[in-house]
Design a protein around this motif. Structure first.
Motif, PDB file in Angstrom:
ATOM      1  N   PRO A   1       1.866 -27.114   3.307  1.00  0.00           N
ATOM      2  CA  PRO A   1       0.903 -26.199   2.619  1.00  0.00           C
ATOM      3  C   PRO A   1       1.862 -24.885   2.020  1.00  0.00           C
ATOM      4  O   PRO A   1       2.686 -24.479   2.527  1.00  0.00           O
ATOM      5  N   THR A   2       1.131 -24.517   0.648  1.00  0.00           N
ATOM      6  CA  THR A   2       1.938 -23.215   0.231  1.00  0.00           C
ATOM      7  C   THR A   2       0.843 -22.494  -0.327  1.00  0.00           C
ATOM      8  O   THR A   2       0.062 -22.920  -0.846  1.00  0.00           O
ATOM      9  N   PHE A   3       1.242 -21.135  -0.424  1.00  0.00           N
ATOM     10  CA  PHE A   3       0.436 -19.907  -0.889  1.00  0.00           C
ATOM     11  C   PHE A   3       0.949 -19.149  -1.886  1.00  0.00           C
ATOM     12  O   PHE A   3       2.271 -18.949  -1.465  1.00  0.00           O
ATOM     13  N   ASP A   4       0.532 -18.493  -2.960  1.00  0.00           N
ATOM     14  CA  ASP A   4       1.056 -17.545  -3.688  1.00  0.00           C
ATOM     15  C   ASP A   4       0.307 -16.415  -3.316  1.00  0.00           C
ATOM     16  O   ASP A   4      -0.791 -16.163  -3.377  1.00  0.00           O
ATOM     17  N   PHE A   5       1.049 -15.260  -2.743  1.00  0.00           N
ATOM     18  CA  PHE A   5       0.548 -13.982  -2.339  1.00  0.00           C
ATOM     19  C   PHE A   5       1.135 -12.867  -3.189  1.00  0.00           C
ATOM     20  O   PHE A   5       2.267 -12.493  -3.416  1.00  0.00           O
ATOM     21  N   ALA A   6       0.366 -12.298  -4.269  1.00  0.00           N
ATOM     22  CA  ALA A   6       0.692 -11.463  -5.219  1.00  0.00           C
ATOM     23  C   ALA A   6       0.301  -9.980  -5.045  1.00  0.00           C
ATOM     24  O   ALA A   6      -0.703  -9.712  -4.366  1.00  0.00           O
ATOM     25  N   LEU A   7       1.422  -9.227  -5.315  1.00  0.00           N
ATOM     26  CA  LEU A   7       1.261  -7.638  -5.201  1.00  0.00           C
ATOM     27  C   LEU A   7       2.008  -6.963  -6.311  1.00  0.00           C
ATOM     28  O   LEU A   7       2.149  -7.690  -7.268  1.00  0.00           O
ATOM     29  N   ASN A   8       1.435  -5.605  -6.411  1.00  0.00           N
ATOM     30  CA  ASN A   8       2.116  -4.857  -7.422  1.00  0.00           C
ATOM     31  C   ASN A   8       3.497  -4.894  -7.287  1.00  0.00           C
ATOM     32  O   ASN A   8       4.280  -4.860  -6.353  1.00  0.00           O
ATOM     33  N   PRO A   9       4.232  -5.002  -8.447  1.00  0.00           N
ATOM     34  CA  PRO A   9       5.642  -4.954  -8.769  1.00  0.00           C
ATOM     35  C   PRO A   9       6.314  -3.787  -7.771  1.00  0.00           C
ATOM     36  O   PRO A   9       7.360  -3.962  -7.092  1.00  0.00           O
ATOM     37  N   ASP A  10       5.380  -2.547  -7.773  1.00  0.00           N
ATOM     38  CA  ASP A  10       6.225  -1.461  -6.864  1.00  0.00           C
ATOM     39  C   ASP A  10       6.243  -1.853  -5.572  1.00  0.00           C
ATOM     40  O   ASP A  10       6.870  -1.224  -4.839  1.00  0.00           O
ATOM     41  N   THR A  11       5.204  -2.426  -5.096  1.00  0.00           N
ATOM     42  CA  THR A  11       5.116  -2.895  -3.541  1.00  0.00           C
ATOM     43  C   THR A  11       6.461  -3.699  -3.374  1.00  0.00           C
ATOM     44  O   THR A  11       7.228  -3.664  -2.140  1.00  0.00           O
ATOM     45  N   CYS A  12       6.745  -4.760  -4.286  1.00  0.00           N
ATOM     46  CA  CYS A  12       7.761  -5.508  -3.974  1.00  0.00           C
ATOM     47  C   CYS A  12       9.165  -4.764  -4.085  1.00  0.00           C
ATOM     48  O   CYS A  12      10.069  -5.217  -3.369  1.00  0.00           O
ATOM     49  N   ARG A  13       9.389  -3.826  -4.980  1.00  0.00           N
ATOM     50  CA  ARG A  13      10.490  -2.868  -4.986  1.00  0.00           C
ATOM     51  C   ARG A  13      10.801  -2.249  -3.965  1.00  0.00           C
ATOM     52  O   ARG A  13      11.627  -2.185  -3.500  1.00  0.00           O
ATOM     53  N   ARG A  14       9.790  -1.787  -3.078  1.00  0.00           N
ATOM     54  CA  ARG A  14       9.879  -1.026  -1.796  1.00  0.00           C
ATOM     55  C   ARG A  14      10.302  -2.122  -0.627  1.00  0.00           C
ATOM     56  O   ARG A  14      10.871  -1.523   0.305  1.00  0.00           O
ATOM     57  N   CYS A  15      10.413  -3.418  -0.835  1.00  0.00           N
ATOM     58  CA  CYS A  15      10.693  -4.266   0.092  1.00  0.00           C
ATOM     59  C   CYS A  15      12.160  -4.203   0.191  1.00  0.00           C
ATOM     60  O   CYS A  15      12.866  -4.990   1.192  1.00  0.00           O
ATOM     61  N   LYS A  16      13.089  -3.483  -0.548  1.00  0.00           N
ATOM     62  CA  LYS A  16      14.410  -3.219  -0.345  1.00  0.00           C
ATOM     63  C   LYS A  16      14.728  -2.635   1.229  1.00  0.00           C
ATOM     64  O   LYS A  16      15.860  -2.822   1.649  1.00  0.00           O
ATOM     65  N   ASP A  17      13.707  -2.095   1.597  1.00  0.00           N
ATOM     66  CA  ASP A  17      13.774  -1.392   2.783  1.00  0.00           C
ATOM     67  C   ASP A  17      13.044  -2.363   3.795  1.00  0.00           C
ATOM     68  O   ASP A  17      12.087  -2.985   3.791  1.00  0.00           O
ATOM     69  N   ALA A  18      14.063  -2.760   4.750  1.00  0.00           N
ATOM     70  CA  ALA A  18      13.620  -3.897   5.912  1.00  0.00           C
ATOM     71  C   ALA A  18      12.207  -3.961   6.485  1.00  0.00           C
ATOM     72  O   ALA A  18      11.540  -4.468   6.815  1.00  0.00           O
ATOM     73  N   ARG A  19      11.932  -2.683   6.898  1.00  0.00           N
ATOM     74  CA  ARG A  19      10.698  -2.094   7.611  1.00  0.00           C
ATOM     75  C   ARG A  19       9.616  -2.462   6.585  1.00  0.00           C
ATOM     76  O   ARG A  19       8.435  -2.989   6.996  1.00  0.00           O
ATOM     77  N   PHE A  20       9.747  -2.001   5.427  1.00  0.00           N
ATOM     78  CA  PHE A  20       8.514  -1.995   4.579  1.00  0.00           C
ATOM     79  C   PHE A  20       8.328  -3.765   4.313  1.00  0.00           C
ATOM     80  O   PHE A  20       7.279  -4.181   4.123  1.00  0.00           O
ATOM     81  N   GLN A  21       9.439  -4.461   3.925  1.00  0.00           N
ATOM     82  CA  GLN A  21       9.459  -5.784   3.763  1.00  0.00           C
ATOM     83  C   GLN A  21       8.768  -6.550   5.022  1.00  0.00           C
ATOM     84  O   GLN A  21       7.903  -7.421   4.664  1.00  0.00           O
ATOM     85  N   LYS A  22       8.972  -6.219   6.166  1.00  0.00           N
ATOM     86  CA  LYS A  22       8.286  -6.885   7.318  1.00  0.00           C
ATOM     87  C   LYS A  22       6.859  -6.422   7.446  1.00  0.00           C
ATOM     88  O   LYS A  22       6.167  -7.445   7.570  1.00  0.00           O
ATOM     89  N   MET A  23       6.522  -5.379   6.960  1.00  0.00           N
ATOM     90  CA  MET A  23       5.059  -5.019   6.867  1.00  0.00           C
ATOM     91  C   MET A  23       4.393  -5.949   5.760  1.00  0.00           C
ATOM     92  O   MET A  23       3.117  -6.423   6.076  1.00  0.00           O
TER      93      MET A  23
END
Length: 215
Positions: free
Chosen positions: A156-178
């Motif tokens: 099973p596979t899903f695509d989970f789409a977010l705003n590009p700004d959200t993904c840019r913030r994933c450089k922070d490990a805590r934000f990526q975990k959220m």
């Protein structure tokens, strides 16, 4: 272990799954009582069940995705997309692999979540309070499909789409975990709707695949 295709299921098991889907209050099937009765009667004919299995194999086959996407792009070019429908074309960011249990006694399986970006999705919004900062993360979750892993097994596979700004913030490990926790919540809820089973994701097993933007 790869999940069996519809055509690989015995007729009685396949028909049982279909009957349970029709009876479920959460079913996505919109059928009248008469339509359900007609379908139930048709399922008694082996040739009908065979055709239905073949159709479900076809629409769930990953090889058909390119054709489906090309068809949608053609509809867009020809302005034939219904006015109330908005198509988005997400870009791959990173892929999350997580273990799943379809039942307490079942062996663990795999599930993949492609974290994607799309400008059409709303930007993340912080709300500050005495307890800290709380984030609102708008997202769009695509339908479940099955994709092949490196062992050529379908999962099973899903695509989970977010705003590009959200993904840019994933450089922070805590934000990526959220972000990953939010995706797991959304996917687990959707899996239960689709499979009608008490599927559980093994949260502690979730990890980002290195060098794999999507599958």
């Amino acid at each position: 272990m790869a999940q069996p295709r519809p055509s690989e299921l015995p007729d009685d098991v396949f028909n049982k799954y279909l009957e349970e889907a029709m009876k479920s209050k959460d079913s996505k099937l919109s059928l009248s009582d008469q339509e359900q009765q007609n379908l139930t009667n048709a399922m008694k004919k082996p040739e009908f069940t065979k055709l239905l299995k073949e159709y479900m194999d076809e629409i769930s086959d990953p090889k058909n995705r390119a054709e489906q996407e090309a068809y949608l792009q053609q509809l867009e070019r020809e302005n034939k997309v219904p006015q109330h429908v908005r198509l988005i074309h997400p870009k791959a960011a990173f892929c999350v692999k997580v273990k799943r249990r379809d039942s307490p006694d079942a062996p663990e399986g795999k599930l993949f979540i492609n974290i994607c970006t799309a400008e059409e999705i709303g930007r993340p919004e912080p709300t500050r309070s005495e307890k800290g900062v709380h984030w609102s993360l708008p997202y769009s979750l695509g339908p479940m499909r099955h994709e092949l892993d490196r062992s050529r097994e379908a999962h099973p596979t899903f695509d989970f789409a977010l705003n590009p700004d959200t993904c840019r913030r994933c450089k922070d490990a805590r934000f990526q975990k959220m972000v990953i926790d939010t995706a797991l919540d959304a996917v687990e809820s959707r899996v239960k709707e689709v499979l009608k089973d008490n599927v559980k994701l093994v949260r502690g097993s979730a990890r980002v695949l290195k060098g794999v933007p999507c599958i």
